[in-house]
Design a protein around this motif. Structure first.
Motif, PDB file in Angstrom:
ATOM      1  N   SER A  16      32.785   2.636   2.079  1.00 49.61           N
ATOM      2  CA  SER A  16      32.428   1.400   2.775  1.00 49.61           C
ATOM      3  C   SER A  16      33.648   0.709   3.374  1.00 49.61           C
ATOM      4  CB  SER A  16      31.699   0.434   1.842  1.00 49.61           C
ATOM      5  OG  SER A  16      32.584  -0.045   0.854  1.00 49.61           O
ATOM      6  N   SER A  55      27.219  -3.215  -0.682  1.00 48.38           N
ATOM      7  CA  SER A  55      27.359  -2.446   0.550  1.00 48.38           C
ATOM      8  C   SER A  55      26.058  -2.450   1.348  1.00 48.38           C
ATOM      9  CB  SER A  55      27.767  -1.013   0.207  1.00 48.38           C
ATOM     10  OG  SER A  55      27.969  -0.268   1.366  1.00 48.38           O
ATOM     11  N   LYS A  59      25.399  -4.067   5.100  1.00 49.57           N
ATOM     12  CA  LYS A  59      24.827  -3.356   6.253  1.00 49.57           C
ATOM     13  C   LYS A  59      23.584  -4.064   6.772  1.00 49.57           C
ATOM     14  CE  LYS A  59      27.916  -0.198   5.771  1.00 49.57           C
ATOM     15  NZ  LYS A  59      29.017  -0.918   5.183  1.00 49.57           N
ATOM     16  N   ILE A  63      23.900  -5.207  10.802  1.00 52.19           N
ATOM     17  CA  ILE A  63      23.109  -4.585  11.877  1.00 52.19           C
ATOM     18  C   ILE A  63      22.469  -5.631  12.790  1.00 52.19           C
ATOM     19  CG2 ILE A  63      21.068  -3.167  12.347  1.00 52.19           C
ATOM     20  CD1 ILE A  63      21.986  -1.398   9.978  1.00 52.19           C
TER      21      ILE A  63
END
Length: 128
Positions: A16, A55, A59, A63
């Motif tokens: 990550s 993590s 994300k 996004i």
């Protein structure tokens, strides 16, 4: 670091690429919340789960922010978009100014190097 994160947590942390700001605090907080000690088998499992969730949440947040940024770039006027190539040199200039205040020789060297790169007949991509 491996003692706190464990082997799988270390793998996820390097994958990550945000070890000190996200993975290590997530591992420590999850181990503290569950009440296990770092370096134990239970601590390794809890750290791995904590890092994995941190993590994943990262994300999930990134996004939509990236997609919003892409949409935002389509509605920004052309005159403002023409300024974007100067952002990175401005950041480098600000960092250079901070170092040059403490070490003037760094400033002279970086300024000479910057002028030399600017004068070279190479593509903009290579100049960056």
């Amino acid at each position: 670091m491996t003692a706190v994160l464990g082997v799988p947590g270390t793998y996820i942390a390097f994958f990550s690429a945000n070890i000190s700001n996200m993975c290590l605090p997530a591992a420590a907080a999850s181990q503290d919340a569950v009440g296990v000690k770092p370096g134990t088998d239970k601590g390794e499992i809890v750290a791995t789960l904590g890092i994995s969730m941190a993590s994943l949440v990262n994300k999930i947040i990134l996004i939509p922010v990236i997609l919003f940024g892409l949409w935002l770039l389509t509605i920004i006027p052309e005159s403002v978009q023409n300024i974007f190539p100067f952002v990175l040199p401005a950041i480098f200039g600000a960092v250079l100014a901070q170092f040059a205040m403490k070490f003037p020789l760094y400033g002279i060297f970086a300024l000479a190097l910057g002028l030399a790169v600017h004068a070279l007949p190479i593509s903009l991509f290579l100049k960056m």
